[in-house]
Motif scaffolding. Sequence first.
Motif, PDB file in Angstrom:
ATOM      1  N   SER A  39       7.019 -10.356   4.987  1.00 17.83           N
ATOM      2  CA  SER A  39       5.906  -9.805   5.050  1.00 17.83           C
ATOM      3  C   SER A  39       5.742  -8.571   5.750  1.00 17.83           C
ATOM      4  O   SER A  39       4.810  -7.116   5.635  1.00 17.83           O
ATOM      5  CB  SER A  39       5.006 -10.998   5.690  1.00 17.83           C
ATOM      6  N   ALA A  40       6.957  -8.135   6.757  1.00 14.05           N
ATOM      7  CA  ALA A  40       6.953  -6.455   7.356  1.00 14.05           C
ATOM      8  C   ALA A  40       7.861  -5.806   6.439  1.00 14.05           C
ATOM      9  O   ALA A  40       7.026  -4.408   6.984  1.00 14.05           O
ATOM     10  CB  ALA A  40       8.261  -7.491   8.447  1.00 14.05           C
ATOM     11  N   TRP A  41       8.252  -6.059   5.375  1.00  8.87           N
ATOM     12  CA  TRP A  41       8.539  -5.103   4.613  1.00  8.87           C
ATOM     13  C   TRP A  41       7.701  -4.898   3.454  1.00  8.87           C
ATOM     14  O   TRP A  41       7.145  -3.101   3.835  1.00  8.87           O
ATOM     15  CB  TRP A  41       9.291  -5.783   3.624  1.00  8.87           C
ATOM     16  N   LYS A  42       6.215  -5.280   2.953  1.00  8.00           N
ATOM     17  CA  LYS A  42       5.132  -4.749   2.787  1.00  8.00           C
ATOM     18  C   LYS A  42       3.797  -4.473   3.414  1.00  8.00           C
ATOM     19  O   LYS A  42       3.359  -3.445   2.835  1.00  8.00           O
ATOM     20  CB  LYS A  42       4.586  -5.933   1.932  1.00  8.00           C
ATOM     21  N   THR A  43       4.015  -4.788   4.858  1.00  5.03           N
ATOM     22  CA  THR A  43       3.286  -4.062   5.308  1.00  5.03           C
ATOM     23  C   THR A  43       3.683  -2.812   6.473  1.00  5.03           C
ATOM     24  O   THR A  43       2.753  -1.599   5.894  1.00  5.03           O
ATOM     25  CB  THR A  43       2.801  -4.997   6.996  1.00  5.03           C
ATOM     26  N   PHE A  46       6.023  -0.971   2.435  1.00  2.00           N
ATOM     27  CA  PHE A  46       6.083  -0.338   0.935  1.00  2.00           C
ATOM     28  C   PHE A  46       6.042   0.462   0.284  1.00  2.00           C
ATOM     29  O   PHE A  46       5.806   0.388  -0.237  1.00  2.00           O
ATOM     30  CB  PHE A  46       5.288  -1.402   0.691  1.00  2.00           C
ATOM     31  N   HIS A  47       4.786   1.167   1.011  1.00  2.00           N
ATOM     32  CA  HIS A  47       4.039   2.234   0.875  1.00  2.00           C
ATOM     33  C   HIS A  47       5.403   3.401   0.664  1.00  2.00           C
ATOM     34  O   HIS A  47       4.719   4.236   0.039  1.00  2.00           O
ATOM     35  CB  HIS A  47       2.915   2.882   1.746  1.00  2.00           C
ATOM     36  N   GLU A 173       2.872 -13.705   0.343  1.00  2.00           N
ATOM     37  CA  GLU A 173       1.323 -12.752  -0.159  1.00  2.00           C
ATOM     38  C   GLU A 173       1.779 -12.028  -1.004  1.00  2.00           C
ATOM     39  O   GLU A 173       3.411 -11.059  -0.925  1.00  2.00           O
ATOM     40  CB  GLU A 173       1.065 -11.677   0.555  1.00  2.00           C
ATOM     41  N   MET A 174       1.929 -12.091  -2.618  1.00  2.00           N
ATOM     42  CA  MET A 174       1.851 -11.450  -3.779  1.00  2.00           C
ATOM     43  C   MET A 174       1.668 -10.130  -4.029  1.00  2.00           C
ATOM     44  O   MET A 174       0.428  -9.837  -3.573  1.00  2.00           O
ATOM     45  CB  MET A 174       1.375 -12.189  -5.447  1.00  2.00           C
ATOM     46  N   VAL A 175       2.129  -9.425  -3.990  1.00  2.66           N
ATOM     47  CA  VAL A 175       1.938  -7.832  -4.254  1.00  2.66           C
ATOM     48  C   VAL A 175       2.219  -7.367  -5.587  1.00  2.66           C
ATOM     49  O   VAL A 175       3.212  -7.406  -6.488  1.00  2.66           O
ATOM     50  CB  VAL A 175       2.687  -6.727  -2.969  1.00  2.66           C
ATOM     51  N   THR A 176       1.154  -6.341  -5.496  1.00  2.00           N
ATOM     52  CA  THR A 176       2.128  -4.849  -7.242  1.00  2.00           C
ATOM     53  C   THR A 176       1.890  -3.833  -6.422  1.00  2.00           C
ATOM     54  O   THR A 176       1.916  -3.393  -5.989  1.00  2.00           O
ATOM     55  CB  THR A 176       0.546  -5.252  -8.128  1.00  2.00           C
ATOM     56  N   MET A 177       2.972  -2.993  -7.336  1.00  2.00           N
ATOM     57  CA  MET A 177       3.502  -1.811  -6.904  1.00  2.00           C
ATOM     58  C   MET A 177       2.735  -0.998  -6.976  1.00  2.00           C
ATOM     59  O   MET A 177       1.813  -1.221  -8.106  1.00  2.00           O
ATOM     60  CB  MET A 177       5.096  -1.606  -8.227  1.00  2.00           C
ATOM     61  N   PRO A 178       2.592  -0.190  -6.746  1.00  2.00           N
ATOM     62  CA  PRO A 178       0.757   1.173  -6.453  1.00  2.00           C
ATOM     63  C   PRO A 178       1.779   1.957  -7.902  1.00  2.00           C
ATOM     64  O   PRO A 178       2.966   2.061  -8.229  1.00  2.00           O
ATOM     65  CB  PRO A 178       1.425   1.669  -6.088  1.00  2.00           C
ATOM     66  N   PRO A 179       0.753   2.239  -8.436  1.00  2.00           N
ATOM     67  CA  PRO A 179       1.147   3.176  -9.703  1.00  2.00           C
ATOM     68  C   PRO A 179       2.198   4.658  -8.776  1.00  2.00           C
ATOM     69  O   PRO A 179       1.612   5.367  -8.282  1.00  2.00           O
ATOM     70  CB  PRO A 179      -0.615   4.062 -10.407  1.00  2.00           C
ATOM     71  N   VAL A 180       3.128   5.164  -9.757  1.00  2.00           N
ATOM     72  CA  VAL A 180       3.803   6.003  -9.542  1.00  2.00           C
ATOM     73  C   VAL A 180       3.380   7.254 -10.257  1.00  2.00           C
ATOM     74  O   VAL A 180       3.636   7.366 -12.126  1.00  2.00           O
ATOM     75  CB  VAL A 180       5.329   5.177  -9.069  1.00  2.00           C
ATOM     76  N   ASP A 181       3.261   8.506 -10.408  1.00  2.96           N
ATOM     77  CA  ASP A 181       2.839   9.861 -11.045  1.00  2.96           C
ATOM     78  C   ASP A 181       4.073  10.021 -11.353  1.00  2.96           C
ATOM     79  O   ASP A 181       5.733   9.649 -11.304  1.00  2.96           O
ATOM     80  CB  ASP A 181       2.111  10.685 -10.550  1.00  2.96           C
TER      81      ASP A 181
END
Length: 210
Positions: A39-43, A46-47, A173-181
């Motif tokens: 969770s710490a990684w995602k928070t 993750f960005h 919490e399940m997460v989805t990677m943001p789209p990458v340009d």
Amino acid sequence: MLIPTLAFPAAALLSEERAQAFLQPYLAILNQCIDDGWSAWKTHYFHRAHVLDGRPRAAIVYAEIVNRALEEFRGLEGVKVVRRPGSLMIYIGEDITIRFKKMRKDGRCSNIKTVTQIRFLAQLQLPGMVDGTLVHAGYQLDDLQQNIVRKAIVCQLNKRVLWDIELTGVPAEMVTMPPVDSVGQPAAEPRFVAKRTKAELPADAVKKRG
């Protein structure tokens, strides 16, 4: 430096049933430490997932897990926590030694095979360690490396998994990677917006443009 080739006799290791009894009071804590590390990684990181590949991600998650484990296990009766550069050992009495690791799909450790790592997987005690069965509390990620799909306590002897105990609880919490340009940056919106045609413009805007 010589690499040990002889393994600790499997018959001398704790069985799954005995290990379950010793570990039962601590399973929820171990599960929570792993969840909190992820969770710490995602928070907080993750960005930057488009920059941080698997190795730094694993290092960050491990550091966060260790930080939580130091808080949770400190002062517990019958538990000794020893932190050294690059490692954390949790001793449950003199029967079990636990460390945290990322797992492969087969439950085995996923890490660089140093002499220390090889000795640990061969169930050979390291200097200063308390005698006992050596296990890892691990987590496995999905194929996209976005979410934890499994957590377990695993007893491994060299390349063979002798037994494992599932760690269950409320999943992270399940997460989805943001789209990458195309240049590797998270794309919050389209890079180019098509110019609207005259027919798409409001009527007053058409009059002003004449």
